[in-house]
Design a protein around this motif. Structure first.
Motif, PDB file in Angstrom:
ATOM      1  N   ALA A  60       0.842  -1.198   0.000  1.00  9.75           N
ATOM      2  CA  ALA A  60       0.000   0.000   0.000  1.00  9.75           C
ATOM      3  C   ALA A  60       0.876   1.246   0.000  1.00  9.75           C
ATOM      4  O   ALA A  60       1.806   1.355   0.800  1.00  9.75           O
ATOM      5  N   ASP A  61       0.582   2.170  -0.895  1.00 10.70           N
ATOM      6  CA  ASP A  61       1.302   3.438  -0.948  1.00 10.70           C
ATOM      7  C   ASP A  61       0.740   4.385   0.104  1.00 10.70           C
ATOM      8  O   ASP A  61      -0.443   4.743   0.055  1.00 10.70           O
ATOM      9  N   VAL A  62       1.603   4.751   1.060  1.00 13.67           N
ATOM     10  CA  VAL A  62       1.215   5.685   2.120  1.00 13.67           C
ATOM     11  C   VAL A  62       2.355   6.699   2.264  1.00 13.67           C
ATOM     12  O   VAL A  62       3.037   6.743   3.284  1.00 13.67           O
ATOM     13  N   PRO A  63       2.580   7.517   1.229  1.00 19.63           N
ATOM     14  CA  PRO A  63       3.723   8.431   1.263  1.00 19.63           C
ATOM     15  C   PRO A  63       3.512   9.600   2.216  1.00 19.63           C
ATOM     16  O   PRO A  63       2.375  10.018   2.468  1.00 19.63           O
ATOM     17  N   GLY A  64       4.618  10.099   2.763  1.00 22.73           N
ATOM     18  CA  GLY A  64       4.566  11.281   3.608  1.00 22.73           C
ATOM     19  C   GLY A  64       3.979  11.073   4.983  1.00 22.73           C
ATOM     20  O   GLY A  64       3.599  12.027   5.641  1.00 22.73           O
ATOM     21  N   VAL A  65       3.894   9.830   5.427  1.00 21.01           N
ATOM     22  CA  VAL A  65       3.318   9.524   6.732  1.00 21.01           C
ATOM     23  C   VAL A  65       4.376   8.817   7.573  1.00 21.01           C
ATOM     24  O   VAL A  65       5.104   7.967   7.073  1.00 21.01           O
ATOM     25  N   LYS A  66       4.451   9.176   8.844  1.00 16.00           N
ATOM     26  CA  LYS A  66       5.383   8.492   9.742  1.00 16.00           C
ATOM     27  C   LYS A  66       4.816   7.130  10.115  1.00 16.00           C
ATOM     28  O   LYS A  66       3.600   6.948  10.200  1.00 16.00           O
ATOM     29  N   LYS A  67       5.713   6.190  10.357  1.00 17.94           N
ATOM     30  CA  LYS A  67       5.321   4.827  10.713  1.00 17.94           C
ATOM     31  C   LYS A  67       4.378   4.808  11.916  1.00 17.94           C
ATOM     32  O   LYS A  67       3.421   4.039  11.952  1.00 17.94           O
ATOM     33  N   GLU A  68       4.613   5.688  12.882  1.00 16.42           N
ATOM     34  CA  GLU A  68       3.803   5.737  14.091  1.00 16.42           C
ATOM     35  C   GLU A  68       2.371   6.193  13.817  1.00 16.42           C
ATOM     36  O   GLU A  68       1.477   5.994  14.638  1.00 16.42           O
ATOM     37  N   ASP A  69       2.138   6.830  12.664  1.00 19.55           N
ATOM     38  CA  ASP A  69       0.826   7.367  12.335  1.00 19.55           C
ATOM     39  C   ASP A  69       0.021   6.447  11.425  1.00 19.55           C
ATOM     40  O   ASP A  69      -1.006   6.846  10.882  1.00 19.55           O
ATOM     41  N   ILE A  70       0.488   5.200  11.252  1.00 19.53           N
ATOM     42  CA  ILE A  70      -0.226   4.214  10.443  1.00 19.53           C
ATOM     43  C   ILE A  70      -0.782   3.147  11.371  1.00 19.53           C
ATOM     44  O   ILE A  70      -0.086   2.654  12.254  1.00 19.53           O
ATOM     45  N   LYS A  71      -2.048   2.814  11.168  1.00 25.94           N
ATOM     46  CA  LYS A  71      -2.684   1.761  11.969  1.00 25.94           C
ATOM     47  C   LYS A  71      -3.279   0.723  11.025  1.00 25.94           C
ATOM     48  O   LYS A  71      -3.894   1.067  10.017  1.00 25.94           O
ATOM     49  N   VAL A  72      -3.073  -0.552  11.371  1.00 23.14           N
ATOM     50  CA  VAL A  72      -3.624  -1.664  10.604  1.00 23.14           C
ATOM     51  C   VAL A  72      -4.427  -2.526  11.569  1.00 23.14           C
ATOM     52  O   VAL A  72      -3.934  -2.878  12.635  1.00 23.14           O
ATOM     53  N   SER A  73      -5.659  -2.853  11.203  1.00 19.87           N
ATOM     54  CA  SER A  73      -6.444  -3.757  12.034  1.00 19.87           C
ATOM     55  C   SER A  73      -7.031  -4.850  11.148  1.00 19.87           C
ATOM     56  O   SER A  73      -7.337  -4.631   9.980  1.00 19.87           O
ATOM     57  N   VAL A  74      -7.148  -6.038  11.744  1.00 20.13           N
ATOM     58  CA  VAL A  74      -7.687  -7.203  11.048  1.00 20.13           C
ATOM     59  C   VAL A  74      -8.791  -7.786  11.910  1.00 20.13           C
ATOM     60  O   VAL A  74      -8.599  -8.030  13.093  1.00 20.13           O
ATOM     61  N   ASP A  75      -9.947  -7.998  11.295  1.00 21.57           N
ATOM     62  CA  ASP A  75     -11.079  -8.606  11.988  1.00 21.57           C
ATOM     63  C   ASP A  75     -11.660  -9.671  11.059  1.00 21.57           C
ATOM     64  O   ASP A  75     -12.409  -9.342  10.137  1.00 21.57           O
ATOM     65  N   GLY A  76     -11.265 -10.928  11.286  1.00 25.57           N
ATOM     66  CA  GLY A  76     -11.704 -12.016  10.406  1.00 25.57           C
ATOM     67  C   GLY A  76     -11.086 -11.872   9.033  1.00 25.57           C
ATOM     68  O   GLY A  76      -9.882 -12.015   8.876  1.00 25.57           O
ATOM     69  N   ASN A  77     -11.907 -11.531   8.037  1.00 26.49           N
ATOM     70  CA  ASN A  77     -11.371 -11.336   6.693  1.00 26.49           C
ATOM     71  C   ASN A  77     -11.397  -9.857   6.282  1.00 26.49           C
ATOM     72  O   ASN A  77     -11.125  -9.527   5.138  1.00 26.49           O
ATOM     73  N   THR A  78     -11.707  -8.969   7.231  1.00 30.75           N
ATOM     74  CA  THR A  78     -11.758  -7.533   6.939  1.00 30.75           C
ATOM     75  C   THR A  78     -10.486  -6.856   7.440  1.00 30.75           C
ATOM     76  O   THR A  78     -10.105  -7.013   8.597  1.00 30.75           O
ATOM     77  N   VAL A  79      -9.839  -6.100   6.541  1.00 28.27           N
ATOM     78  CA  VAL A  79      -8.591  -5.404   6.855  1.00 28.27           C
ATOM     79  C   VAL A  79      -8.837  -3.905   6.725  1.00 28.27           C
ATOM     80  O   VAL A  79      -9.445  -3.453   5.759  1.00 28.27           O
TER      81      VAL A  79
END
Length: 148
Positions: A60-79
Motif C-alpha cells: 500500500a502506498d502511504v507516502p509522507g506519513v510516519k510509521k507511528e501514524d499508520i494503523k492496521v487492524s484485522v477482523d476475520g477477513n476484513t482489513v
C-alpha cells in the motif's frame, strides 16, 4: 465522416463489483464535474493485493506519513489501513498561495476471500510503502452442499 463514438454508461464502474473499491469511490467520481476531477483534495491509499497458498500480500502506498501514524487492524477477513498526515509548519515560510499536499486522515477497508490469522500478521513500512503479510487462517474450510 467516420467517427469513433462511445456510449456513456454511468453504472459501468459499479457493475464491475471490485471488492477492493470503496462504494464511496463510485459516488465521489460520479458526482464531480469533469472540470473538477483533477482537483480532489483527498488522498487515497493505493494498493496491490497478491495471494499465495498460505497468505495474502499487500503493498500500500502511504507516502509522507510516519510509521507511528499508520494503523492496521484485522477482523476475520476484513482489513483496515488508516494513516494520519500531519501538517508541519516551518517558521518564516509565510502564507501558502497554492498547496496540493494533503493533511488529514485517510483509510482503506476491504474484505479478503479467507479469514486472516491475526496472530501471524507481519507489517513493514519503508520509503512510503506499507507491506503486509496476512497469513490465511488454517482449519476453517468451506463445505460443498449437495442439493437433493
Amino acid at each position: 465522416m467516420a467517427g469513433n463514438l462511445t456510449r456513456f454508461d454511468p453504472f459501468r464502474e459499479i457493475a464491475r463489483l471490485d471488492p477492493f473499491r470503496s462504494p464511496d469511490d463510485f459516488f465521489r467520481e460520479f458526482s464531480m464535474l469533469p472540470s473538477l476531477r483533477g482537483m480532489e483534495a483527498e488522498s487515497r491509499i493505493r494498493m496491490d493485493v497478491t495471494e499465495s497458498d498460505n497468505a495474502y500480500m499487500i503493498k500500500a502506498d502511504v507516502p509522507g506519513v510516519k510509521k507511528e501514524d499508520i494503523k492496521v487492524s484485522v477482523d476475520g477477513n476484513t482489513v483496515t489501513i488508516s494513516a494520519t498526515s500531519k501538517e508541519e509548519k516551518e517558521a518564516g515560510e509565510g502564507n501558502a498561495v497554492y498547496s496540493e499536499r494533503y493533511y488529514g486522515e485517510q483509510y482503506r477497508r476491504f474484505s479478503l476471500p479467507s479469514d486472516v490469522d491475526e496472530s501471524k500478521v507481519e507489517a513493514r513500512y519503508q520509503d512510503g510503502v506499507l507491506q503486509l503479510t496476512l497469513p490465511k487462517k488454517q482449519g476453517k474450510t468451506s463445505k460443498q452442499i449437495t442439493i437433493q
